[in-house]
Design an enzyme around this catalytic site. Structure first.
Site, PDB file in Angstrom:
ATOM      1  N   CYS A 123     -10.623   3.237   9.457  1.00  0.00           N
ATOM      2  CA  CYS A 123     -10.090   3.055   8.108  1.00  0.00           C
ATOM      3  C   CYS A 123      -9.304   1.747   8.021  1.00  0.00           C
ATOM      4  CB  CYS A 123      -9.197   4.236   7.728  1.00  0.00           C
ATOM      5  SG  CYS A 123      -8.603   4.178   6.022  1.00  0.00           S
TER       6      CYS A 123
ATOM      7  N   GLY B 122       3.343   0.672   5.406  1.00  0.00           N
ATOM      8  CA  GLY B 122       4.444   1.372   6.059  1.00  0.00           C
ATOM      9  C   GLY B 122       4.182   1.674   7.513  1.00  0.00           C
TER      10      GLY B 122
ATOM     11  N   CYS C 293      -6.958  13.183   6.650  1.00  0.00           N
ATOM     12  CA  CYS C 293      -6.623  13.190   5.228  1.00  0.00           C
ATOM     13  C   CYS C 293      -7.727  13.762   4.350  1.00  0.00           C
ATOM     14  CB  CYS C 293      -6.264  11.775   4.775  1.00  0.00           C
ATOM     15  SG  CYS C 293      -7.637  10.590   4.827  1.00  0.00           S
TER      16      CYS C 293
ATOM     17  N   ALA D  73       0.865  -1.182   0.000  1.00  0.00           N
ATOM     18  CA  ALA D  73       0.000   0.000   0.000  1.00  0.00           C
ATOM     19  C   ALA D  73       0.900   1.228   0.000  1.00  0.00           C
ATOM     20  CB  ALA D  73      -0.907  -0.009   1.224  1.00  0.00           C
ATOM     21  N   MET D  74       0.998   1.886  -1.137  1.00  0.00           N
ATOM     22  CA  MET D  74       1.910   3.017  -1.281  1.00  0.00           C
ATOM     23  C   MET D  74       1.153   4.333  -1.159  1.00  0.00           C
ATOM     24  SD  MET D  74       4.478   1.615  -4.275  1.00  0.00           S
ATOM     25  CE  MET D  74       5.734   2.845  -3.873  1.00  0.00           C
TER      26      MET D  74
ATOM     27  N   GLY E  36       3.195   7.441  -1.455  1.00  0.00           N
ATOM     28  CA  GLY E  36       4.086   8.489  -1.928  1.00  0.00           C
ATOM     29  C   GLY E  36       4.968   9.053  -0.836  1.00  0.00           C
ATOM     30  N   GLY E  37       4.823   8.531   0.391  1.00  0.00           N
ATOM     31  CA  GLY E  37       5.641   8.972   1.511  1.00  0.00           C
ATOM     32  C   GLY E  37       6.857   8.087   1.699  1.00  0.00           C
ATOM     33  N   VAL E  38       7.707   8.477   2.634  1.00  0.00           N
ATOM     34  CA  VAL E  38       8.961   7.757   2.830  1.00  0.00           C
ATOM     35  C   VAL E  38       8.733   6.373   3.434  1.00  0.00           C
ATOM     36  CG1 VAL E  38       9.377   8.822   5.095  1.00  0.00           C
ATOM     37  CG2 VAL E  38      11.306   7.942   3.769  1.00  0.00           C
ATOM     38  N   ASP E  39       7.756   6.223   4.330  1.00  0.00           N
ATOM     39  CA  ASP E  39       7.577   4.951   5.028  1.00  0.00           C
ATOM     40  C   ASP E  39       7.154   3.829   4.079  1.00  0.00           C
ATOM     41  OD1 ASP E  39       8.249   6.179   7.423  1.00  0.00           O
ATOM     42  OD2 ASP E  39       6.175   6.656   7.924  1.00  0.00           O
ATOM     43  N   SER E  40       6.106   4.066   3.293  1.00  0.00           N
ATOM     44  CA  SER E  40       5.644   3.016   2.381  1.00  0.00           C
ATOM     45  C   SER E  40       6.645   2.789   1.254  1.00  0.00           C
ATOM     46  CB  SER E  40       4.265   3.364   1.813  1.00  0.00           C
ATOM     47  OG  SER E  40       4.298   4.567   1.068  1.00  0.00           O
TER      48      SER E  40
END
Length: 397
Positions: free
Chosen positions: A109, A133, A205, A13-14, A16-20
């Protein structure tokens, strides 16, 4: 999608952040057949300086996720979940506030979207696992899977993952759970990811401008109705601007005057009243959690000691947990605590192991208990609850 028969497939599950992004990179490095997937979620239209987009999936976020996937050499897909997200998570947020509760939409969620809807999409692609992530760890023991806290105490997210069951724990991976946030950023630099120094968003979000007051005023007439501010004895001291705009334990900003400091004690939805009182009335030693999930799949047969977190960033508080049946548990704290808030999660821990958790019930929920559960509450309360004194009240943040 045809799977490489020599590799286990993981859908990441991406966001666009650094963790994922680092989670995906680690899995590629470990030899998995990795597929990137991003959810397009609902956001309110026409708010904010830029084109409206959910903060988890703005055009820039999608571009970053796609760029990372290309760099890693993995396929990347976007799944449109806007309608489902609006009907479940956003409506849940509105309804809970309208009923005097303060929800944590991230928990819901994870329950309804990420580890149900998205997990089903992953399995439909013949994936063995869904990876995210999150800062948490899954450990396989002889007694089954355990959910444990992430290594970084400042980033641990096991609190919002207590909704997982044994089946789902066996289907998820948390590749960065054994790293600290600084280490994750170092890994991003090592992998050459363009998001290594990207900042994090702390707002809900789906709010276009981050203003939940304005959002509720626009989407819920009931939530923003003014009403009386009352003492426990019924004396009216003023008017509130809408129950959702106040928090349990709040002292400042009430717009009232009294001879002693007054705090928000509770919200009386039936009368649309905000109940206030002195600090001596604020401590709470017992709560009931509803919709309780025990990660082992087996509720305890006897009262168990645990550390209980009553908010995401709160420290664990020592107490005893008793299963009442019907998805409910009673928590009895060793000391009175401050800020127990209906709608928030009450999550139970044994050290680093997340045992389970549920949602803190309010007075309306308590009335729905069975007679057996009510009798159990009274019995345990009589055995464990001393009278509360002002000096006994301890503030936990």
């Amino acid at each position: 999608m045809k799977q490489n028969s020599n590799k286990k497939r993981v859908v990441v599950a991406m966001s666009g952040g650094v963790d994922s992004s680092v989670a995906a990179a680690l899995l590629v490095e470990q030899g998995y057949d990795v597929v990137g997937m991003m959810m397009r979620l609902w956001s309110e239209p026409g708010i904010g300086p830029a084109a409206p987009a959910n903060r988890c999936c703005t055009p820039d976020q999608m571009a970053d996720a796609r760029r990372v996937a290309g760099l890693l050499g993995i396929p990347f897909y976007v799944v449109d979940v806007q309608d489902h997200f609006r009907q479940t998570i956003v409506q849940f947020f509105i309804d809970e506030h309208a009923n005097g509760r303060t929800p944590n939409p991230c928990i819901e969620c994870n329950r309804q979207i990420r580890f149900t809807y998205l997990l089903e999409r992953a399995l439909a692609l013949d994936a063995n696992y869904l990876a995210t992530g999150h800062y948490a760890q899954v450990v396989h023991t002889p007694d089954g899977y355990q959910l444990r806290k992430g290594l970084d105490p400042n980033k641990d997210q096991s609190y919002v993952l207590h909704v997982l069951d044994q089946e789902k724990l066996g289907q998820v991976l948390f590749p960065i759970g054994g790293y600290t946030k600084p280490e994750v950023r170092e890994l991003a630099q090592k992998f050459g990811l363009p998001v290594a120094s990207k900042s994090e968003s702390q707002d809900l979000c789906f709010l276009g401008d981050g203003d939940y007051r304005r959002f509720l005023q626009e989407y819920s007439q009931k939530a923003s109705q003014p009403g009386p501010i009352l003492t426990s004895s019924g004396e009216e001291l003023g008017q509130h601007e809408g129950l959702p705009f106040y928090t349990i334990g709040q002292r400042k900003g009430l717009g009232i005057s009294a001879s002693v400091p007054l705090f928000v004690l509770r919200k009386d939805v039936a009368r649309n009243a905000l109940i206030v009182g002195p600090k001596s009335e604020l401590g709470q030693q017992i709560l009931i959690a509803r919709d309780v999930n025990w990660l082992s799949g087996r509720p305890p047969q006897e009262p168990i000691p645990a550390q209980i977190k009553i908010r995401y960033k709160a420290k664990g508080i020592q107490g005893m947990v008793v299963d009442l049946g019907n998805g409910r548990s009673q928590v009895t704290f060793h000391e009175p605590v401050f800020g127990v808030t209906a709608g928030q999660g009450a999550v139970f821990y044994d050290g680093d192991v997340c045992l389970g958790g549920g949602i803190i019930a309010d007075g309306v929920n308590l009335l729905e208990d069975t007679a057996t559960s009510a009798d159990s509450v009274q019995a345990v309360t009589a055995q464990t609850t001393p009278s509360l004194q002002l000096a006994d009240i301890q503030v936990h943040s």
